[in-house]
Design an enzyme around this catalytic site. Structure first.
Site, mmCIF file in Angstrom:
data_model
loop_
_atom_site.group_PDB
_atom_site.id
_atom_site.type_symbol
_atom_site.label_atom_id
_atom_site.label_comp_id
_atom_site.label_asym_id
_atom_site.label_seq_id
_atom_site.Cartn_x
_atom_site.Cartn_y
_atom_site.Cartn_z
ATOM 1 C CG HIS A 3 -1.796 0.898 1.317
ATOM 2 N ND1 HIS A 3 -2.146 1.769 2.394
ATOM 3 C CD2 HIS A 3 -2.792 1.442 0.240
ATOM 4 C CE1 HIS A 3 -3.154 2.606 2.235
ATOM 5 N NE2 HIS A 3 -3.567 2.681 0.801
ATOM 6 C CG HIS A 4 3.267 2.877 -2.149
ATOM 7 N ND1 HIS A 4 3.619 2.885 -3.714
ATOM 8 C CD2 HIS A 4 3.758 2.058 -1.441
ATOM 9 C CE1 HIS A 4 4.964 2.018 -3.584
ATOM 10 N NE2 HIS A 4 4.968 1.676 -2.216
ATOM 11 C CD GLU A 5 -3.577 7.624 1.534
ATOM 12 O OE1 GLU A 5 -4.384 6.745 1.285
ATOM 13 O OE2 GLU A 5 -3.413 8.537 1.082
ATOM 14 C CG HIS B 285 -8.452 2.952 -3.302
ATOM 15 N ND1 HIS B 285 -9.285 2.610 -2.165
ATOM 16 C CD2 HIS B 285 -8.296 1.635 -4.054
ATOM 17 C CE1 HIS B 285 -9.816 1.174 -2.513
ATOM 18 N NE2 HIS B 285 -9.068 0.791 -3.562
ATOM 19 C CD GLU B 286 -8.636 7.655 -1.868
ATOM 20 O OE1 GLU B 286 -7.089 7.396 -1.814
ATOM 21 O OE2 GLU B 286 -8.921 6.750 -1.151
ATOM 22 C CD GLU C 163 -12.084 4.148 -2.990
ATOM 23 O OE1 GLU C 163 -12.578 3.514 -1.883
ATOM 24 O OE2 GLU C 163 -11.165 5.131 -2.815
ATOM 25 C CD GLU D 156 -13.070 3.264 1.671
ATOM 26 O OE1 GLU D 156 -12.068 2.677 1.681
ATOM 27 O OE2 GLU D 156 -12.791 4.570 1.218
HETATM 28 C C1 NOJ Z 1 -9.179 5.279 1.322
HETATM 29 C C2 NOJ Z 1 -9.128 3.926 0.820
HETATM 30 O O1 NOJ Z 1 -10.446 3.843 -0.098
HETATM 31 C C3 NOJ Z 1 -8.848 2.825 1.794
HETATM 32 O O2 NOJ Z 1 -8.931 1.426 0.897
HETATM 33 C C4 NOJ Z 1 -7.893 3.083 2.442
HETATM 34 O O3 NOJ Z 1 -7.758 2.130 3.259
HETATM 35 C C5 NOJ Z 1 -7.610 4.323 3.283
HETATM 36 N N1 NOJ Z 1 -7.868 5.361 2.324
HETATM 37 C C6 NOJ Z 1 -6.341 4.683 3.837
HETATM 38 O O4 NOJ Z 1 -5.401 4.776 2.974
#
Ligand code: NOJ
Length: 672
Positions: free
Chosen positions: A382-384, A452-453, A471, A477
């Site tokens: 995961h890369h947030e 995502h986003e 997403e 979620e």
């Molecule tokens: C929103 C993402 O849709 C979700 O999947 C993720 O767990 C959180 N952000 C944290 O990055």
């Protein structure tokens, strides 16, 4: 299989002197291969317009085309048609993965070249590709003497709908990340600028969806409505208010219009994919669809944290437990969120603190990846970014090279912030450039991507099949933490016909435990059988089983998630009414088996499934996961009945769906 014929310039180009106005009209026309859709491009008093009709009925009335620029006069309102070419194209290409393996790409093309009569004498081209299911068009501003750098302030493209149609829409600027519930109103009542895909139902029962294809180095398109039914293009701005910044030649994304007789034909249209370029990745043998579980739902429910501390989810020991579960249950991957430094404190405000190479001390990367490899399970790293994309881009090569070395083959990226780098919108040209850079860089390191986003998908997975899923939808979620109680039962009966037309959705179904320890009023508003059906209805080549492994245990319903494929030979929509119910049937790419998902909104209903899509003279074992007699989403979601019967293609099945319910069926071919 390719057949490209270019007709000579001027074949469909003629000049008509209008007797009444004494003005000069210029018209160019083109049709779909089956002759049913007609496009007309015309210039009236110097302004260029187009119209579209199907079966001789106008679908889009006279609609303006052109641009406004920052430091230049507008383009498109003082022009002549100077050349017209037309051609036909027909090929069949194979998707590496998808809802359908073989895609027919058959269209007639009309290219109209326009030039200003006086002044700078600038020129541009309009290219229309007309398919049997709709059409796409784009602008091309070639390199030319009088044009160098270009700042587009407005693309004047219109879609003059011929009535005040019903539309399913989400706002373009008020909500974030396309994570909205779709509204259904008349076009004239939208009262807002809206995102595409914009799906409409006409008074005469046609379905029209407007979107775009191949969004490259440009701003994403939104639409607003004027004069009760004319939709006008609104390009997402930079923080400066400029829309697109570039140099000639500029080629816009395709503006796409699907015209369908039934809602399901929107889903089975391939226009958006066909209007993207063929695959640019030479070796795609490493790209593999699959199913995954994740250290994820626990965070959304407040049971684990992304940050360090006693509840930290992504520890070595916990990840190993997930890997064991995945290995024992045929899941291909484990998503690990919160493994890296940067999550402590309010991470969405401090994206610059994220490191994409440094794990937290209790997550032993080498050991975890070694363990996963030994069990033949892939990790999804995961890369947030918290929207801090400069920080991310600065680490991109190093981060992907680390993943490549450790055998992490999928990255899930995230951009939780209202703006990128504090000021630019996700779907602006700035964002579009970033997302592309990530996908292209990932491809070099043989890494698949789940964004995502994101910016709304536009079919780029044809060109970059490592762009697996995204997403850009109000996913499951929201059922963990949304203040408005979660996604209402009708939500998933709408998104296949709206957001789903843009491309695969990482919606993350799979809830088996419907309680919500933190917000009891907020919950997954479906039955268990509907959760299973969503695996067939909502397409994603990476499909998550999102609940906690302990909630799956040995429950028999989990068998469906274990066997349901994520890659399909073909897809049919036997019956659907947008916002009410959907039935989807898909044939597995690797066997003769079919899978069916049927879902309903808050109303219980009985649907009939005609099995004529099955091969004649074959017997199938139908394994049916259906709502129990007392099931309903609100107070008895887990009541499920699992039965088996033998069926063949001449039969019909009656499906009883509970309120918020569904049905999932595996049709196993017994006589291959
Ligand atoms: C929103 C993402 O849709 C979700 O999947 C993720 O767990 C959180 N952000 C944290 O990055």
């Amino acid at each position: 299989m390719k057949d490209l014929t270019i007709a000579l310039a001027g074949i469909v180009f003629f000049i008509v002197a209008s007797c009444q106005s004494h003005s000069l009209q210029q018209i160019a026309t083109g049709s779909s291969p089956d002759g049913k859709i007609d496009i007309t491009v015309e210039v009236i008093r110097g302004q260029v317009y187009y119209t579209a009709s199907k079966d001789s009925t106008l679908i889009i009335g006279k609609s303006k085309l052109g641009f406004e620029f920052k430091d230049m006069a507008p383009l498109g309102d003082k022009v002549d048609i100077v050349n017209v070419t037309s051609g036909a194209f027909n090929e069949t290409w194979e998707q590496p993965w998808g809802e359908k393996r073989l895609i027919e790409n058959r269209y007639d093309e009309l290219t109209v070249s326009l030039r200003e009569k006086k002044g700078m004498k600038r020129s541009f081209n309009l290219i229309f590709r007309i398919f049997n299911e709709g059409f796409g068009f784009r602008y091309e501003i070639p390199k030319q003497e009088k044009i160098d750098s270009i700042i587009i302030m407005k693309e004047m493209t219109e879609f003059a709908m011929t009535g005040d149609h019903h539309a399913w829409w989400i706002p373009a600027y008020k909500d974030r990340f396309y994570e909205s519930l779709y509204r259904k109103t008349l076009l004239s009542d939208m009262g807002d600028t809206v995102c595409t895909p914009l799906t409409m139902e006409t008074g005469s029962g046609k379905y029209i969806a407007i979107h775009e294809a191949n969004l490259t180095d440009y701003a994403a398109m939104n639409l607003y409505c004027v004069d009760s039914s004319t939709l006008v293009c609104d390009l997402t701005p930079w923080s400066t208010g400029e829309k697109v910044v570039g140099r000639a030649p500029i080629i816009t994304p395709w503006r796409t219009v699907i015209i369908a007789d039934a809602p399901g034909d929107l889903i089975t249209s391939n226009i958006i994919l066909n209007l993207n370029e063929p695959c640019k990745i030479p070796d795609i043998s490493w790209i593999k669809p699959g199913k995954y579980i994740g250290i994820w739902w626990g965070m959304h429910h407040g049971m684990y944290t992304w940050s360090q501390g006693p509840l930290h989810g992504a520890t070595t020991a916990n990840t190993k437990k997930y890997i064991d579960f995945a290995a024992a249950n045929g899941m291909n991957g484990v998503l690990v969120e919160g493994w890296n430094r940067g999550w402590d404190g309010d991470w969405s405000l401090h994206g610059d603190s994220f490191s994409f190479t440094e794990p937290y001390p209790d997550f032993e990367m080498e050991e975890v990846t070694r363990y996963a490899a030994a069990k033949h399970v892939g990790l999804i790293g995961h890369h947030e970014t918290g929207g801090a994309i400069t920080n991310y881009e600065n680490q991109l090569e190093e981060a992907f090279s680390l993943y490549q070395r450790l055998g992490v083959r999928v990255v899930k990226t995230g951009y939780v912030n209202s703006f990128l780098d504090g000021k630019e919108r996700h779907k602006s040209q700035y964002g579009v450039r970033h997302y592309r850079k990530v996908v292209e860089t990932a491809a070099r390191y043989h890494i698949m991507v789940d964004i995502h986003e994101p910016v709304m998908p536009t079919g780029l997975q044809r060109t970059y099949p490592n762009l697996m899923t995204q997403e850009g939808v109000r996913g499951q979620e929201w059922d963990a933490w949304s203040a408005d109680r979660g996604n209402p039962p009708e939500h998933t009966t709408i998104i296949p016909f709206t957001r789903g037309l843009a491309g695969p959705m990482d919606f993350t179904p799979g809830t088996f435990d419907f309680s919500n320890p933190v917000l009891p009023q907020t919950k997954v508003q479906t039955t268990l059988a509907k959760q299973l059906a969503l695996y067939v209805i909502l397409y994603s080549p990476l499909q998550m089983a999102s609940d906690l492994p302990e909630n799956y245990g040995n429950r028999k319903a989990f068998e469906f998630i274990k066997v349901v494929p994520v890659d399909w030979e073909e897809t049919r929509i036997p019956d659907a009414r947008i916002g009410d119910y959907v039935i989807t049937a898909r044939k597995d790419r690797n066997s003769e088996d079919w899978y069916v998902g049927a879902i309903t909104d808050e109303h219980q209903r009985e649907l009939t499934l005609d099995l004529s899509f099955l091969m004649p003279d074959k017997t199938y074992l139908a394994q049916i996961f259906k709502d129990g007699d007392n099931a309903n989403w609100e107070n008895n979601p887990t009541d499920i009945a699992i039965t088996e019967i033998r069926v063949n293609s001449s039969q019909q099945l009656t499906m009883k769906l509970a309120s918020g319910g569904g049905q999932a069926i595996r049709l196993k071919c017994l006589s291959p």
